[in-house]
Design an enzyme around this catalytic site. Structure first.
Site, PDB file in Angstrom:
ATOM      1  N   ALA A 110       0.823  -1.210   0.000  1.00  0.00           N
ATOM      2  CA  ALA A 110       0.000   0.000   0.000  1.00  0.00           C
ATOM      3  C   ALA A 110       0.857   1.261   0.000  1.00  0.00           C
ATOM      4  CB  ALA A 110      -0.893   0.001   1.233  1.00  0.00           C
ATOM      5  N   GLY A 137       0.379  -5.317   1.107  1.00  0.00           N
ATOM      6  CA  GLY A 137      -0.663  -5.404   0.091  1.00  0.00           C
ATOM      7  C   GLY A 137      -0.182  -6.141  -1.155  1.00  0.00           C
ATOM      8  N   GLU A 163      -0.638  -9.690  -0.428  1.00  0.00           N
ATOM      9  CA  GLU A 163      -2.075  -9.986  -0.345  1.00  0.00           C
ATOM     10  C   GLU A 163      -2.690 -10.086  -1.741  1.00  0.00           C
ATOM     11  OE1 GLU A 163      -2.645  -6.760   2.517  1.00  0.00           O
ATOM     12  OE2 GLU A 163      -3.449  -8.257   3.897  1.00  0.00           O
ATOM     13  N   GLU A 181       2.937  -5.326   8.122  1.00  0.00           N
ATOM     14  CA  GLU A 181       2.035  -4.296   8.659  1.00  0.00           C
ATOM     15  C   GLU A 181       2.107  -4.109  10.171  1.00  0.00           C
ATOM     16  OE1 GLU A 181       1.281  -6.489   6.358  1.00  0.00           O
ATOM     17  OE2 GLU A 181      -0.107  -5.675   4.860  1.00  0.00           O
TER      18      GLU A 181
END
Ligand SMILES: NC(=O)c1ccc[n+]([C@@H]2O[C@H](COP(=O)([O-])OP(=O)(O)OC[C@H]3O[C@@H](n4cnc5c(N)ncnc54)[C@H](O)[C@@H]3O)[C@@H](O)[C@H]2O)c1
Length: 668
Positions: free
Chosen positions: A58, A100, A103, A123
């Site tokens: 992200a 991310g 993911e 994270e």
């Protein structure tokens, strides 16, 4: 975003250099391509790749602007679109798939990694938790125990480990070609491919395992809210259907991402990445050998830091016994690291093979970098630099570890001040990450760039400071110490002041810090500066009595027993009105803010973020509060400035007169 047909396979390549952050424009393009793929005739599967690296996740800045959770979200929309594809998808992971990025890869049907790839969900180390299905898909891919380990530690694993765990199904030097082949075989298989979301986590012991991990984590006061929330989400992965678990994860994530500690953690991450920008146009030279002059506490720590980075070191002092003592201490330290499992025996031997300890400054003649760490005395240091200038190779960088002396005066002892720079390490230098890189008036950009490059190679944090008393950190922290001393007159004892600041989050209260440093050191510095500040009357008296702190067993505290207790001989008369704990804390912390503003106004630091990095990494300011400047912004400048004005009036302390930039905020 690039899209390319290789016969019946569509290869989608993220191309947002340098690391393919999944910001909103990137997510829009990605969603469009995935939706297009679904409607293209003759496409049997898609490969998702990233150039040059898959994706580092992200764009953290978006969680402050609000775009992080705006459509199309990675959390539901994009991963959902991949899940909904009727054809298989394979992630071709080169470089890194982090946060991310991983993911996204987990939402594909399968994954292939290049041998150098690194995969992880960091994270929780950034104050929050995986939010785009990481806590639901990762345990389905590699089992609850391994998933919990990766999520709680935030560590990244290499491709070989990922293969062993079943996180990727193949390691290939050409992950795109291997992914194209894999997706074709998945498409032609008679069995429909299963996605992670279709799996039920079949681990009967998962629930008690997570519960016990969570209880243990909750008992530790240092566990972050992100880790606890991630464990709750993992529990949902083990106990609820996929979609319910995913919704729960998102709920926890949204709450956490907006919390003050998570905002501070994102700020810290970005501030640290911004620290030590290399001057434009200068290319750092590679430092392939180093000499350290002065084999005391700092010299030894600096030598260890250099050795750990693979740089050969010669450590130099003035007499045989000092050199011997340093060699023994350094060897013992490396052996302790082996005992603790931080170093292998081979690594220790390797470091020792690159290490020499010698008498006489001539031994520094061949070094590309020379770091001086002799006594904190201007004449001694100038003498060392004069000699170094004569014997050092012409391209060598000459650095001083001075913590308080004027670097320009040290540089002026040489004929080549352009190659003189400050490297203010913190003690213990092999552990503490912060290094203030002092940019002297005549330091060249080349010298500065080489020094910054070296600090980064040591895996430390360089923050550039201009020359001025105390540089950035000591100058600001001295004002905090001064306020703590002044507050003694309100009848608050050292113990109460320390306790109040420690409960607020400071790693160590100011008087405990002073006892550790030794009360003689600042007293001597004050005497040398010839200033007399009544704020330090008690402190100077302590030093005069020989109550120097830990090293004499008596200081602000008494250290005779196991637990320090207040020094019974210390009587401080209260001459000012009493204040409550909240005010004690505010005065000390806002003293940091006030001086930070002055440091910025004087151009000593390049940014407020740099100042926050220095205070968090060098002075025990609580990281979860971001730094003094971040704290002031979160508090609101109007409140901050109002408090300073009030103290200016009530205490008459000129320190609280607003520096220009704060006065402007007040007027605005
Ligand atoms: N101790 C800290 O926490 C700390 C933190 C940051 C910076 N510093 C700075 O680091 C420097 C060293 O501090 P320290 O605590 O390691 O001191 P120290 O007294 O432990 O070590 C200094 C060493 O330098 C040697 N030395 C003196 N003159 C020399 C010369 N001409 N040539 C070669 N060696 C010589 C001494 O023999 C001694 O071994 C000082 O400038 C200090 O301000 C110290």
């Amino acid at each position: 975003m690039r899209s390319e047909r290789i016969d019946d396979v569509l290869v989608l390549t993220l191309d947002g250099p340098p690391v393919n952050l999944l910001g909103r424009p990137m997510r829009r393009a990605l969603l469009r391509e995935i939706e297009n793929a679904a409607s293209q005739a003759g496409v049997v599967g898609i490969v998702l790749a990233g150039s040059p690296t898959f994706s580092a996740g992200a764009d953290l800045a978006e969680f402050d602007s609000g775009d992080g959770l705006a459509e199309p979200t990675l959390h539901l929309t994009i991963t959902g679109a991949l899940d909904a594809l009727a054809i298989p998808s394979v992630a071709a992971i080169s470089g890194a798939a982090l946060g991310g990025g991983l993911e996204l890869a987990l939402a594909c049907t399968a994954r292939v990694a290049d041998p150098g790839a690194r995969l992880g969900l960091p994270e929780t180390t950034l104050g929050f938790m995986p939010g785009a299905g990481g806590t639901q898909r990762l345990p389905r891919a590699i089992g609850i125990e391994a998933a919990l380990d990766l999520i709680v530690t935030g560590r990244a694993i290499d491709a070989a480990t990922a293969l062993e765990l079943g996180l990727v199904s193949e390691v290939s030097a050409d992950p795109v070609a291997a992914s194209v082949a894999l997706v074709r075989s998945l498409a032609s298989s008679a069995e429909p491919s299963t996605r992670l979301r279709d799996l039920v986590l079949d681990e009967p012991l998962a629930e008690p395992f997570i519960d016990s991990a969570r209880r243990a984590a909750a008992r530790n006061p240092r566990t972050s809210a992100g880790v606890l929330a991630a464990l709750d989400a993992l529990r949902a992965a083990a106990t609820r259907p996929f979609d319910a678990g995913l919704a729960y994860e998102l709920e926890l994530f949204e709450r956490l991402a907006a919390s003050p500690p998570a905002r501070a953690a994102r700020y810290r991450f970005q501030s640290e990445r911004g620290a030590g920008r290399t001057p434009l146009g200068a290319t750092p030279a590679v430092v392939d050998s180093a000499a350290v002059i002065g084999a005391g506490t700092m010299g030894r720590g600096i030598a260890l830091a250099l050795l750990a980075a693979g740089i050969p070191v010669v450590l130099i002092d003035t007499a045989d016994d000092r050199v011997e003592a340093a060699r023994d201490a350094l060897t013992a330290e490396l052996e302790r690291s082996v005992e603790r499992g931080r170093l292998s025996t081979a690594q220790k031997d390797d470091q020792l093979a690159r290490f020499r300890a010698e008498v006489g400054i001539e031994a520094a003649a061949d070094a590309a970098l020379i770091i001086e760490a002799v006594f904190e005395n201007l004449d001694v240091k100038r003498d060392v630099f004069r000699q170094l200038d004569a014997i050092a190779r012409p391209d060598a960088v000459l650095a001083s570890n001075t913590s308080s002396l004027d670097l320009d005066l040290i540089a002026a002892a040489t004929a080549t001040p352009e190659r003189v720079v400050g490297m203010h390490f913190f003690s213990p230098a092999n552990i503490m990450r912060l290094v203030e890189v002092v940019d002297g008036t005549r330091t060249s950009e080349q010298t500065l760039a080489t020094t910054i490059g070296l600090v980064k190679r040591l895996r430390k944090l360089p923050v550039v400071a201009q020359v001025g008393p105390g540089f950035i950190g000591n100058r600001i922290f001295d004002q905090y110490i001064r306020q703590a001393n002044l507050l003694l007159r309100t009848g608050a004892g050292p113990e109460r002041i320390d306790r109040a600041l420690e409960s607020w989050g400071m790693a160590m209260g100011p008087f405990r810090v002073l006892d550790l440093v030794g009360n003689d050191i600042p007293a001597m510095a004050r005497a040398a500066a010839g200033t007399s500040d009544p704020a330090f009357a008690v402190a100077d008296d302590l030093a005069a009595r020989g109550w120097l702190g830990r090293k004499t067993g008596l200081g602000w505290y008494s250290y005779e027993g196991d637990v320090p207790v207040p020094n019974p001989g210390l009587q401080i008369e209260a001459s000012l009105p009493a204040v409550d704990d909240d005010e004690l804390v505010q005065r000390c912390v806002l003293a940091l803010v006030r001086e930070a503003a002055a440091v910025l106004d004087d151009g000593i630091a390049a940014s407020a973020a740099d100042i926050d990095t220095v205070l968090v990494h060098g002075y025990g300011f609580p990281a979860e509060r971001g730094g003094p400047w971040f704290f002031a912004e979160a508090t609101g400048w109007d409140r901050v400035v109002r408090a300073m004005r009030r103290w200016h009036e009530t205490t008459g302390d000129e320190f609280w007169a607003l520096p220009p930039s704060l006065a402007e905020r007040d007027a605005a």
